[in-house]
Scaffold this motif. Structure first.
Motif, short mmCIF file in Angstrom:
data_model
loop_
_atom_site.label_atom_id
_atom_site.label_comp_id
_atom_site.label_asym_id
_atom_site.label_seq_id
_atom_site.Cartn_x
_atom_site.Cartn_y
_atom_site.Cartn_z
N ALA A 193 -49.67 34.32 -59.83
CA ALA A 193 -48.57 33.89 -58.98
C ALA A 193 -48.81 32.46 -58.54
N SER A 194 -47.74 31.70 -58.51
CA SER A 194 -47.80 30.32 -58.00
C SER A 194 -47.50 30.35 -56.51
N GLU A 195 -48.53 30.08 -55.72
CA GLU A 195 -48.38 30.06 -54.26
C GLU A 195 -48.26 28.60 -53.81
N SER A 196 -47.39 28.36 -52.85
CA SER A 196 -47.23 26.99 -52.39
C SER A 196 -46.73 26.98 -50.96
N PRO A 197 -46.67 25.81 -50.35
CA PRO A 197 -46.01 25.70 -49.06
C PRO A 197 -44.53 26.04 -49.20
N ALA A 207 -51.28 26.58 -55.17
CA ALA A 207 -52.39 27.24 -55.85
C ALA A 207 -51.85 28.24 -56.86
N ILE A 208 -52.67 28.53 -57.88
CA ILE A 208 -52.41 29.65 -58.79
C ILE A 208 -53.38 30.75 -58.42
N ARG A 209 -52.85 31.90 -57.99
CA ARG A 209 -53.69 33.01 -57.55
C ARG A 209 -53.52 34.21 -58.48
N LEU A 210 -54.60 34.96 -58.64
CA LEU A 210 -54.59 36.17 -59.46
C LEU A 210 -54.66 37.40 -58.57
N PHE A 211 -53.87 38.43 -58.95
CA PHE A 211 -53.83 39.69 -58.20
C PHE A 211 -54.00 40.86 -59.16
N ASP A 212 -54.60 41.92 -58.66
CA ASP A 212 -54.62 43.17 -59.40
C ASP A 212 -53.18 43.66 -59.52
N SER A 213 -52.74 43.96 -60.73
CA SER A 213 -51.32 44.25 -60.95
C SER A 213 -50.87 45.60 -60.41
N LYS A 214 -51.81 46.50 -60.10
CA LYS A 214 -51.44 47.80 -59.56
C LYS A 214 -51.46 47.82 -58.04
N SER A 215 -52.49 47.22 -57.44
CA SER A 215 -52.63 47.26 -55.99
C SER A 215 -52.20 45.97 -55.30
N LEU A 216 -52.05 44.89 -56.08
CA LEU A 216 -51.80 43.54 -55.58
C LEU A 216 -52.94 43.05 -54.69
N ARG A 217 -54.12 43.59 -54.91
CA ARG A 217 -55.31 43.09 -54.23
C ARG A 217 -55.64 41.69 -54.77
N PRO A 218 -55.82 40.71 -53.89
CA PRO A 218 -56.16 39.36 -54.36
C PRO A 218 -57.49 39.38 -55.11
N LEU A 219 -57.52 38.74 -56.26
CA LEU A 219 -58.73 38.66 -57.06
C LEU A 219 -59.42 37.31 -56.87
N ARG A 224 -56.10 24.82 -57.56
CA ARG A 224 -55.40 24.31 -56.38
C ARG A 224 -54.83 22.94 -56.69
N LEU A 225 -53.75 22.61 -55.99
CA LEU A 225 -53.09 21.34 -56.21
C LEU A 225 -52.76 20.72 -54.86
N GLU A 226 -53.37 19.60 -54.55
CA GLU A 226 -53.12 18.93 -53.29
C GLU A 226 -51.78 18.18 -53.33
N GLY A 227 -50.98 18.41 -52.30
CA GLY A 227 -49.76 17.64 -52.15
C GLY A 227 -48.63 18.03 -53.07
N GLY A 228 -48.67 19.22 -53.64
CA GLY A 228 -47.58 19.63 -54.52
C GLY A 228 -47.65 21.10 -54.84
N ALA A 229 -46.90 21.53 -55.85
CA ALA A 229 -46.83 22.95 -56.18
C ALA A 229 -46.86 23.15 -57.68
N PHE A 230 -47.45 24.27 -58.10
CA PHE A 230 -47.35 24.71 -59.49
C PHE A 230 -45.99 25.38 -59.65
N THR A 231 -45.08 24.74 -60.33
CA THR A 231 -43.71 25.26 -60.43
C THR A 231 -43.46 26.06 -61.71
#
Length: 274
Positions: A193-197, A207-219, A224-231
């Motif tokens: 998932a692309s997380e951003s402000p 940031a680009i974050r990874l989650f367990d696809s069944k529980s959505l537990r953060p992995l 990370r990207l300063e001053g912007g977003a991964f779109t």
């Protein structure tokens, strides 16, 4: 305007469909760039996705979502649903998703997720409101697991995983303030998932974050990207790398295991949506 028309490869890679705001969907031969067909949709038609068998296109825009024959351009079915307000803000690759057998289309329309059964032309709401604290400000993205059984839904804030047939909520995580894209890994075990402000800003980091696809537990966090977003984000077919694009025009590839940037692609100077 803050949008970009979508593109979609046919499953065999021999055709490339492009949406537009001028009312046409165009199909090209990628190897040569030759225009194979122009399909007149009428109204804005920026969202386009090939079906798994390559015979049809799902086209979304100001006149709803329609299923179009990719060879003739004829419209087969039309649904009065408007994914992300027909891209009044922007278009991403995740507003529409086909089931693996091509019989169902999932659509995020800002407020809900709609399940469209193409066999009987029936529509059903899967998310008639906020889920477990998620989506209080909108539902924008859908991504289907490789086996077609789970549907990841992204919105503001958060992410949820639903049973793709019934809509039953399997897991939620409302910790992401704003999301610009989601993707299942090829083995279906992980969601990126692309997380951003709440809006790309120099004061906060994406940031680009990874989650367990069944529980959505953060992995973990891949990048990370300063001053912007991964779109834009997308897994490689073997799941070992992640391609990315940013609102600043940067793009490239990360190694999923190490977080190392393997490749950087120069040349872009503005938003990359897909």
């Amino acid at each position: 305007p803050f949008w970009g028309p979508q593109i979609s490869y046919s499953p065999d890679g021999r055709r490339l469909a492009e949406g537009s705001q001028d009312g046409y969907v165009r199909i090209f031969e990628p190897a040569s760039g030759r225009l194979l067909r122009s399909i007149h949709i009428g109204g804005q038609a920026p969202i386009v996705q090939f079906s798994p068998d390559g015979l049809a296109l799902a086209v979304g825009g100001s006149r709803g979502v329609r299923i179009v024959d990719a060879s003739t351009g004829a419209t087969r079915l039309v649904a009065d649903i408007h994914p992300y307000g027909a891209c009044g803000a922007y278009c991403d690759a995740n507003e529409v998703a086909f089931s693996p057998d091509g019989s169902v289309v999932y659509i995020a329309d800002t407020t809900n997720v709609v399940r469209w059964n193409l066999r009987n032309n029936r529509l059903r709401l899967l998310t008639p409101g906020p889920i477990g604290g998620a989506f209080a400000r909108g539902t924008y993205y859908v991504a289907l697991s490789p086996d077609g059984r789970r549907l990841a839904v992204g919105g503001v804030p958060g992410i949820a995983v639903l049973d793709a047939r019934s809509g039953r909520v399997l897991a939620t995580n409302a910790s992401i303030p704003w999301m610009w894209g989601i993707a299942f890994s090829p083995d279906g075990r992980t969601i990126a998932a692309s997380e951003s402000p709440s809006w790309p800003s120099y004061t906060m980091a994406g940031a680009i974050r990874l989650f367990d696809s069944k529980s959505l537990r953060p992995l973990r966090t891949v990048a990370r990207l300063e001053g912007g977003a991964f779109t834009a984000i997308g897994f490689s077919p073997d799941g070992r790398t992640l391609a990315f694009g940013t609102n600043l025009g940067a793009s490239g590839i990360y190694d999923v295991a190490s977080g190392e940037r393997l490749v950087s692609f120069p040349g872009h100077t503005t938003n990359i949506w897909q």
